[in-house]
Design a protein around this motif. Structure first.
Motif, PDB file in Angstrom:
ATOM      1  N   GLN A 176       0.946  -1.412   0.079  1.00 10.51           N
ATOM      2  CA  GLN A 176       0.504   0.021  -0.420  1.00 10.51           C
ATOM      3  C   GLN A 176       1.470   1.307   0.100  1.00 10.51           C
ATOM      4  O   GLN A 176       0.833   2.421  -1.120  1.00 10.51           O
ATOM      5  CB  GLN A 176      -0.750   0.209   0.826  1.00 10.51           C
ATOM      6  N   VAL A 177       1.794   1.206   0.821  1.00  7.39           N
ATOM      7  CA  VAL A 177       2.323   2.487   0.562  1.00  7.39           C
ATOM      8  C   VAL A 177       3.632   2.523  -0.196  1.00  7.39           C
ATOM      9  O   VAL A 177       3.725   3.209  -0.850  1.00  7.39           O
ATOM     10  CB  VAL A 177       4.093   2.450   2.249  1.00  7.39           C
ATOM     11  N   TRP A 178       3.876   1.140  -1.049  1.00  8.04           N
ATOM     12  CA  TRP A 178       4.550   1.440  -1.954  1.00  8.04           C
ATOM     13  C   TRP A 178       3.876   1.975  -3.121  1.00  8.04           C
ATOM     14  O   TRP A 178       3.964   2.942  -4.082  1.00  8.04           O
ATOM     15  CB  TRP A 178       4.852   0.662  -2.899  1.00  8.04           C
ATOM     16  N   ILE A 179       3.165   1.441  -3.201  1.00  9.90           N
ATOM     17  CA  ILE A 179       1.237   2.558  -4.604  1.00  9.90           C
ATOM     18  C   ILE A 179       1.337   3.494  -4.184  1.00  9.90           C
ATOM     19  O   ILE A 179       1.281   4.268  -4.937  1.00  9.90           O
ATOM     20  CB  ILE A 179       0.130   0.960  -4.433  1.00  9.90           C
ATOM     21  N   PRO A 183       3.616   6.217  -8.579  1.00 11.22           N
ATOM     22  CA  PRO A 183       2.727   7.678  -9.889  1.00 11.22           C
ATOM     23  C   PRO A 183       1.187   7.349  -9.291  1.00 11.22           C
ATOM     24  O   PRO A 183       0.300   8.485  -9.743  1.00 11.22           O
ATOM     25  CB  PRO A 183       3.222   7.458 -10.988  1.00 11.22           C
ATOM     26  N   LEU A 184       1.177   6.346  -9.189  1.00 14.21           N
ATOM     27  CA  LEU A 184      -0.330   5.450  -9.618  1.00 14.21           C
ATOM     28  C   LEU A 184      -1.170   6.018  -7.715  1.00 14.21           C
ATOM     29  O   LEU A 184      -2.140   6.712  -7.895  1.00 14.21           O
ATOM     30  CB  LEU A 184      -0.555   4.434  -9.067  1.00 14.21           C
ATOM     31  N   GLY A 185      -0.261   6.459  -6.516  1.00 13.81           N
ATOM     32  CA  GLY A 185      -1.090   7.113  -6.209  1.00 13.81           C
ATOM     33  C   GLY A 185      -1.253   8.677  -6.152  1.00 13.81           C
ATOM     34  O   GLY A 185      -2.170   8.898  -5.010  1.00 13.81           O
ATOM     35  N   LEU A 186      -0.466   9.390  -6.601  1.00 15.87           N
ATOM     36  CA  LEU A 186      -0.207  10.364  -7.254  1.00 15.87           C
ATOM     37  C   LEU A 186      -1.972  10.773  -7.894  1.00 15.87           C
ATOM     38  O   LEU A 186      -2.625  11.893  -7.692  1.00 15.87           O
ATOM     39  CB  LEU A 186       0.773  11.042  -7.451  1.00 15.87           C
ATOM     40  N   ARG A 187      -2.665   9.669  -8.627  1.00 14.34           N
ATOM     41  CA  ARG A 187      -3.477   9.979  -8.950  1.00 14.34           C
ATOM     42  C   ARG A 187      -4.594   9.558  -8.346  1.00 14.34           C
ATOM     43  O   ARG A 187      -5.715  10.884  -8.345  1.00 14.34           O
ATOM     44  CB  ARG A 187      -3.452   8.234 -10.816  1.00 14.34           C
ATOM     45  N   ILE A 188      -3.953   8.479  -7.571  1.00 18.55           N
ATOM     46  CA  ILE A 188      -5.424   8.302  -6.698  1.00 18.55           C
ATOM     47  C   ILE A 188      -5.878   9.371  -5.894  1.00 18.55           C
ATOM     48  O   ILE A 188      -6.525   9.640  -5.780  1.00 18.55           O
ATOM     49  CB  ILE A 188      -4.789   7.331  -5.823  1.00 18.55           C
TER      50      ILE A 188
END
Lengths: 332, 293
Positions: A176-179, A183-188
């Motif tokens: 979870q932390v990695w995601i 960049p994906l986390g930024l989009r989320i």
């Protein structure tokens, strides 16, 4: 409120998380009775569920209340696949896939729904799944549930299951932390903070929403498998639609949009009622009042509290950075 | 054939009227302070327990005095909630406030068990098990009482909101609390009044449905879920929506359980709800929010 973990790079965080887990694995069985060891195991399963909820609700800002349904689908899926003669890894992968597929099937038609409408729709879905588990007796054995599930032969062995669960939770946490930091986390988070702007810069928010459903459903399904392995029996009341509110409360009390918050919320919410048992019939009333108080005094959740304590300690060391930090905090 | 149809619709409307009363409470509180009060169902339970457990069984009050006293007690309780729960949380994030109401719900259910015991209570109500014959069908008179009560409450509410200074102040506060405060409206007191009124609606629903089942600490849970469904079906934040949504949901349940399956009633009713939202994501009376950059 988010991205606290961004302070720690993965190469620091990963050994830290693994170290804490190993420490828990060594220390907890020495100090906890068999009963409390089982509470610790259930806490780890709850952490898994809340981490999953955190993806869609905390990071994505999508009001999903279906986590208990995925929990149930994972548990029943695994049990039925194993009963059909599949080896454990195949049954586990099958159950997680099934749960994720149902997540996709729920996420796709609800794309247009927002806020309370999505909340009710997912809650209705959770209720429907629960009613099916109770009434579809040919498949689920109804309200009696299914007993004597072989699993991996560790049902009831709380100390051994502790290691299994710690390993799974550590992996789920780091994933979870990695995601979230990538960049994906930024989009989320873009989807959560301003969907229109996110769309305008070329983010496919529909695909992102469905993906959030899939990944949080997969976490829920995995938690369901863990529950089967731990207990060796299941019944529909474990996956009742009301239980979804407990996971919501854990996520909020811990601090939305923070993986650490998911852990703290689940620990508080699972352990404290056990500690309050000495109050006998009053304990749930007291616990309810405690939830209200925690939220009144720490609206950002326990993770916000813990992190601000750490920041205060650090601030004392380098006070010149002070104004900048406080402004950030206020913005959050 | 026609008789059963009339019976199904009447029973559905009556049950739906109880949903509508609770749903109106959600809507009024939401409009006033943007809070979804998930403890609304437990106020239903509290109303029934105060009326049955204290006023009827302990004090032996006559029914109508019982109803009025109960409404006054619960109204004061609602005002206390505004002051004790909503006020400290007014600047908290919405989800946090929702979870606080979940904590309240948990506490109230537990307190009810402590005060009134774990055994469900019986309540005969004004009519007991009297039945009436209508268009050749037979239904409990209590169902008609519920429908009549909803009609009376709506008339009172219309008069209150449209024709009194208090009602105008309530509508102004719901529309824009900040502007209302600048116009000299004591918004804190008005919000307390809205909470009191919403609580009384829920408590009235509890008093009305109590004779049809038992009074138990978890009686509000199912009612509040269905009332929430009614607000969404009607369009969240819309008063006619809550009313119509409640009535429609009641009829869907009653027809579904008779014509299709009583075992799968929840699956049918909530399945229909999801299907409706697919085609009308803003509910029946809801307005589609246009997004502007």
């Amino acid at each position: 409120m988010t991205g606290h973990q961004a302070n720690l790079p993965m190469r620091t965080l990963a050994p830290l998380v693994i170290g804490v887990c190993v420490l828990c694995g060594i220390i907890l069985p020495r100090f906890l009775s068999v009963y409390y060891l089982q509470v610790a195991d259930v806490t780890l399963i709850n952490i898994l569920l809340v981490l999953g909820l955190n993806f869609i609700l905390g990071f994505g800002g999508q009001m999903s209340l279906a986590q208990c349904a995925f929990f149930g689908i994972g548990a029943y899926g695994f049990t039925l696949l194993q009963a059909a003669g599949m080896p454990v890894p195949v049954a586990a992968i099958g159950a997680v896939t099934l749960s994720a597929a149902v997540g996709m099937a729920l996420g796709w038609p609800t794309l247009r729904l927002k806020g309370h409408y999505l909340a009710l729709c997912t809650l209705a879905f959770a209720l429907i799944v629960e009613r099916l588990l109770v009434n579809w007796e040919g498949l689920t054995n109804g309200a009696n549930g299914i007993t004597a599930i072989p699993g991996i032969g560790l049902a009831g062995e709380n100390d051994k299951m502790l290691w299994v669960l710690l390993a799974i939770v550590a992996a789920a946490y780091l994933l979870q932390v990695w995601i979230a930091n990538g960049p994906l986390g930024l989009r989320i988070r873009g989807l959560r903070d301003d969907p229109l702007a996110a769309q305008a810069v070329g983010i496919d928010i529909s695909r992102l929403k469905i993906m959030l459903f899939v990944i949080s459903a997969a976490y829920g399904g995995l938690a369901g498998i863990c529950y089967v392995l731990l207990r060796g029996y299941i019944s529909p009341d474990v996956f009742s639609w009301q239980s979804t509110f407990s996971y919501l409360a854990m996520a909020v009390v811990g601090g939305l949009g923070s993986s650490l918050g998911a852990v703290l919320g689940a620990i508080l919410y699972t352990f404290v009622p056990e500690l309050l048992r000495f109050m006998q019939e009053y304990y749930f009333a007291v616990f309810g009042a405690m939830v209200i108080l925690v939220i009144t005094f720490f609206p950002a959740g326990l993770a916000g509290l813990v992190l601000s304590v750490f920041r205060n300690l650090r601030r004392r060391e380098k006070s010149y950075a002070r104004s900048d930090v406080t402004r950030h905090e206020r913005a959050a | 054939m026609l008789q059963t149809f009339v019976q199904i619709v009447l029973v559905g409307l009556a049950v739906g009227a109880a949903y509508a009363l609770v749903a109106l409470g959600y809507t009024l509180i939401w409009n006033a302070v943007s809070l979804v009060n998930f403890a609304q169902g437990d106020l239903v339970m509290l109303g029934a327990f105060v009326s049955v457990g204290w006023l009827a069984n302990r004090l032996g009050m006559p029914l109508w005095l019982n109803l009025v006293t109960m409404l006054v007690i619960l109204g004061l309780f609602g005002a206390a909630l505004a002051w004790g729960i909503y006020h400290p949380l007014r600047n908290a994030p919405q989800l946090s406030a929702i979870v606080a109401t979940l904590g309240l719900s948990m506490a109230l259910q537990n307190i009810a068990v402590i005060v009134w015991g774990p055994q469900p209570l019986n309540f005969a109500g004004p009519l007991g098990t009297t039945s009436v014959h209508l268009f050749g069908s037979t239904i409990y008179a209590q169902y008609l009482v519920i429908l009549a009560a909803l009609a009376v409450m709506m008339a009172i509410q219309h008069g209150l909101f449209q024709h009194t200074a208090l009602g105008r102040a309530m509508r102004a506060t719901a529309q824009d609390a900040e502007a209302a405060r600048l116009m000299g409206i004591p918004t804190a007191r008005i919000i307390a009044f809205i909470f009191a009124y919403a609580t009384m609606l829920a408590a009235l629903a509890g008093w009305l449905v109590a004779p049809l089942s038992y009074v138990s600490s978890d009686m509000g849970v199912n009612l509040s879920l269905r009332a929430f469904a009614a607000t969404i079906l009607g369009g969240f934040g819309s008063i006619p929506g809550a009313l119509v949504g409640g009535l429609i949901f009641g009829v869907i349940e009653s027809a579904g359980s008779f014509y299709i399956s009583s075992e799968y009633i929840d699956v049918i009713a909530f399945g229909v709800l999801i299907a409706v939202l697919m085609f009308r994501p803003q509910g029946i009376f809801g307005e589609l929010e246009l997004e502007r950059p």
